[in-house]
Design an enzyme around this catalytic site. Structure first.
Site, short mmCIF file in Angstrom:
data_model
loop_
_atom_site.label_atom_id
_atom_site.label_comp_id
_atom_site.label_asym_id
_atom_site.label_seq_id
_atom_site.Cartn_x
_atom_site.Cartn_y
_atom_site.Cartn_z
N ASP A 130 7.08 -10.02 8.24
CA ASP A 130 6.01 -9.01 8.17
C ASP A 130 6.20 -8.00 9.29
O ASP A 130 6.78 -8.32 10.33
CB ASP A 130 4.64 -9.66 8.41
CG ASP A 130 4.17 -10.52 7.24
OD1 ASP A 130 4.79 -10.49 6.18
OD2 ASP A 130 3.16 -11.22 7.43
N ARG A 180 10.81 -4.48 2.27
CA ARG A 180 9.53 -4.46 1.55
C ARG A 180 8.77 -3.27 2.11
O ARG A 180 8.37 -3.27 3.27
CB ARG A 180 8.80 -5.78 1.84
CG ARG A 180 7.51 -5.92 1.08
CD ARG A 180 6.92 -7.30 1.35
NE ARG A 180 6.12 -7.32 2.54
CZ ARG A 180 5.94 -8.38 3.32
NH1 ARG A 180 6.51 -9.52 3.04
NH2 ARG A 180 5.16 -8.31 4.38
C1 LIG Z 1 2.74 -7.55 -0.68
C2 LIG Z 1 2.20 -6.79 0.50
C3 LIG Z 1 2.67 -7.06 1.77
C4 LIG Z 1 2.17 -6.35 2.86
N1 LIG Z 1 2.70 -6.55 4.10
C5 LIG Z 1 2.34 -5.74 5.12
C6 LIG Z 1 3.01 -5.81 6.38
O1 LIG Z 1 3.92 -6.62 6.59
N2 LIG Z 1 2.61 -4.95 7.36
C7 LIG Z 1 1.61 -4.01 7.15
O2 LIG Z 1 1.33 -3.23 8.06
N3 LIG Z 1 0.96 -3.95 5.96
C8 LIG Z 1 1.29 -4.78 4.96
N4 LIG Z 1 0.66 -4.68 3.76
C9 LIG Z 1 -0.58 -3.84 3.65
C10 LIG Z 1 -0.26 -2.38 3.39
O3 LIG Z 1 0.31 -1.79 4.53
C11 LIG Z 1 -1.51 -1.58 3.00
O4 LIG Z 1 -2.42 -1.62 4.07
C12 LIG Z 1 -2.21 -2.07 1.74
O5 LIG Z 1 -1.30 -2.48 0.78
C13 LIG Z 1 -3.10 -0.98 1.15
O6 LIG Z 1 -2.35 0.14 0.81
P1 LIG Z 1 -1.81 0.44 -0.68
O7 LIG Z 1 -0.35 0.60 -0.59
O8 LIG Z 1 -2.25 -0.57 -1.63
O9 LIG Z 1 -2.36 1.90 -1.02
P2 LIG Z 1 -3.81 2.53 -0.97
O10 LIG Z 1 -3.61 3.98 -1.20
O11 LIG Z 1 -4.53 2.10 0.26
O12 LIG Z 1 -4.53 1.85 -2.19
C14 LIG Z 1 -4.24 2.18 -3.54
C15 LIG Z 1 -5.32 1.55 -4.39
O13 LIG Z 1 -5.21 0.12 -4.36
C16 LIG Z 1 -6.47 -0.50 -4.28
N5 LIG Z 1 -6.60 -1.21 -3.00
C17 LIG Z 1 -5.79 -1.08 -1.90
N6 LIG Z 1 -6.18 -1.91 -0.92
C18 LIG Z 1 -7.26 -2.57 -1.38
C19 LIG Z 1 -8.13 -3.55 -0.83
N7 LIG Z 1 -7.95 -4.04 0.38
N8 LIG Z 1 -9.14 -4.00 -1.60
C20 LIG Z 1 -9.35 -3.52 -2.85
N9 LIG Z 1 -8.56 -2.59 -3.44
C21 LIG Z 1 -7.55 -2.11 -2.72
C22 LIG Z 1 -7.50 0.61 -4.39
O14 LIG Z 1 -7.84 0.75 -5.74
C23 LIG Z 1 -6.75 1.83 -3.90
O15 LIG Z 1 -7.25 3.01 -4.43
C24 LIG Z 1 1.14 -5.37 2.66
C25 LIG Z 1 0.69 -5.10 1.38
C26 LIG Z 1 1.20 -5.77 0.30
C27 LIG Z 1 0.70 -5.43 -1.07
#
Ligand SMILES: Cc1cc2nc3c(=O)[nH]c(=O)nc-3n(C[C@H](O)[C@H](O)[C@H](O)COP(=O)(O)OP(=O)(O)OC[C@H]3O[C@@H](n4cnc5c(N)ncnc54)[C@H](O)[C@@H]3O)c2cc1C
Length: 305
Positions: A130, A180
């Protein structure tokens, strides 16, 4: 403002001791994890497998206070890799560097990651690192570069909100990395990170444009870790223009978020993975989930009543 407040709460020591004891918060957390124990996570992984969705498993925890805690985490994941192999689960494991001691002793953290990389290889599974807050970006990249030299079944998360990520990708390409790509979940200053969603999304897309040709040639494993299905659709169009099929694109989402879209993408032939978290150290992680979508705070409030 609410996002900043939630991310501040995630770091607050008093809140992190007291909030996890509040029943309505515990009930709200269940939306994002099938349960605190490993068995609940493995049952969920089995259910996902039936829908052709793979799993990424992670036991919550970060910034361990001493190396014996990190040892216990390593032993836990070694036995989990063995179980994944024995039960034939389609599951990989994702670990935070500070959960293995990065901020206590980087050399010890490296040997902990090496042990897990060996276990991943033996289980024919995969170990993901991560990415945490920007204070850890450089040491985490160093750790991964060293690890990848001997352990091909390892990958790293990179954050599209950081200005530096494009350079990090270019520097990693020669080692045939697994990346990732996430948008980024921590509070970072505008001097090092894009803070407007449109800029983060544009950088995410640009990074994919850089990496997809490498992925097509088998020089890189790229996982699109985002719930942003519009962005995934744009990236898929770009990939198709390069001659890639859906089955060459990997998407990962978090447990409890956009389950319908995870199932749809799997039906359409994308490789889909669901990241399932378990364990009792969910406080800071849960606050970051609320900060990603402040509307989730209303859900917590509903549990109170
Ligand atoms: C498999 C995976 C691994 C990850 N690993 C890391 C990591 O190692 N380090 C790190 O900094 N971050 C990590 N993240 C978190 C990532 O950085 C984002 O903070 C998170 O994924 C929200 O951003 P998004 O890409 O979904 O886009 P966004 O633009 O934030 O969201 C797009 C849409 O997805 C939905 N959505 C997003 N988040 C949520 C929520 N919490 N609850 C409900 N609906 C939501 C909403 O409908 C939103 O409009 C990870 C995420 C995933 C999916």
């Amino acid at each position: 403002m609410l996002r900043s407040l939630l991310l501040w709460c995630a770091q607050n020591p008093w809140l992190s001791t007291h909030v996890p004891k509040w029943g309505f918060v515990r009930r709200a957390v269940r939306r994002f994890m099938p349960g605190e124990d490993l068995d609940a996570a493995l049952t969920a992984a089995g259910d996902f497998k039936a829908q052709s969705i793979g799993s990424l498993l992670t036991r919550l925890g970060e910034n361990v206070k001493n190396l014996s805690e990190a040892q216990e985490v390593v032993e836990h994941y070694e036995s989990l890799f063995a179980r994944v192999a024995k039960d034939g689960l389609d599951a990989e494991i994702s670990v935070k560097p500070t959960q293995l001691g990065l901020d206590i002793d980087p050399a010890a953290a490296y040997s902990n990651f090496e042990r897990l990389a060996r276990a991943a290889s033996k289980a024919k599974s995969f170990l993901w690192i991560d990415m945490e807050g920007s204070a850890y970006t450089e040491p985490t990249l160093d750790l991964y570069r060293r690890l990848r030299a001997d352990h091909p079944r390892t990958g790293i998360a990179l954050q599209a909100y950081l200005h530096r990520t494009v350079h990090d990708v270019v520097k990693l390409l020669p080692v045939k990395p697994a990346i990732r790509l996430v948008k980024g979940a921590y509070a970072e200053s505008s001097s090092i990170a894009f803070t407007a969603k449109k800029d983060v999304d544009a950088n995410y897309l640009a990074l994919c444009a850089l990496m997809l040709p490498q992925a097509k040639q088998g020089k890189l494993r790229l996982v699109l870790a985002t719930h942003d299905v519009d962005l995934i659709a744009r990236i898929a169009r770009f990939a198709h223009a390069l001659g890639m099929e859906h089955g060459q694109l990997e998407v990962a989402m978090l447990y409890g978020i956009r389950a319908d879209q995870q199932a749809r993408l799997a039906r359409e032939g994308f490789i889909v993975k669901d990241l399932i978290s378990y364990g009792d150290a969910w406080y800071a992680w849960y606050l970051r989930r609320l900060a990603e979508r402040p509307a989730n705070v209303l859900f917590v409030a509903r549990q109170l009543f």
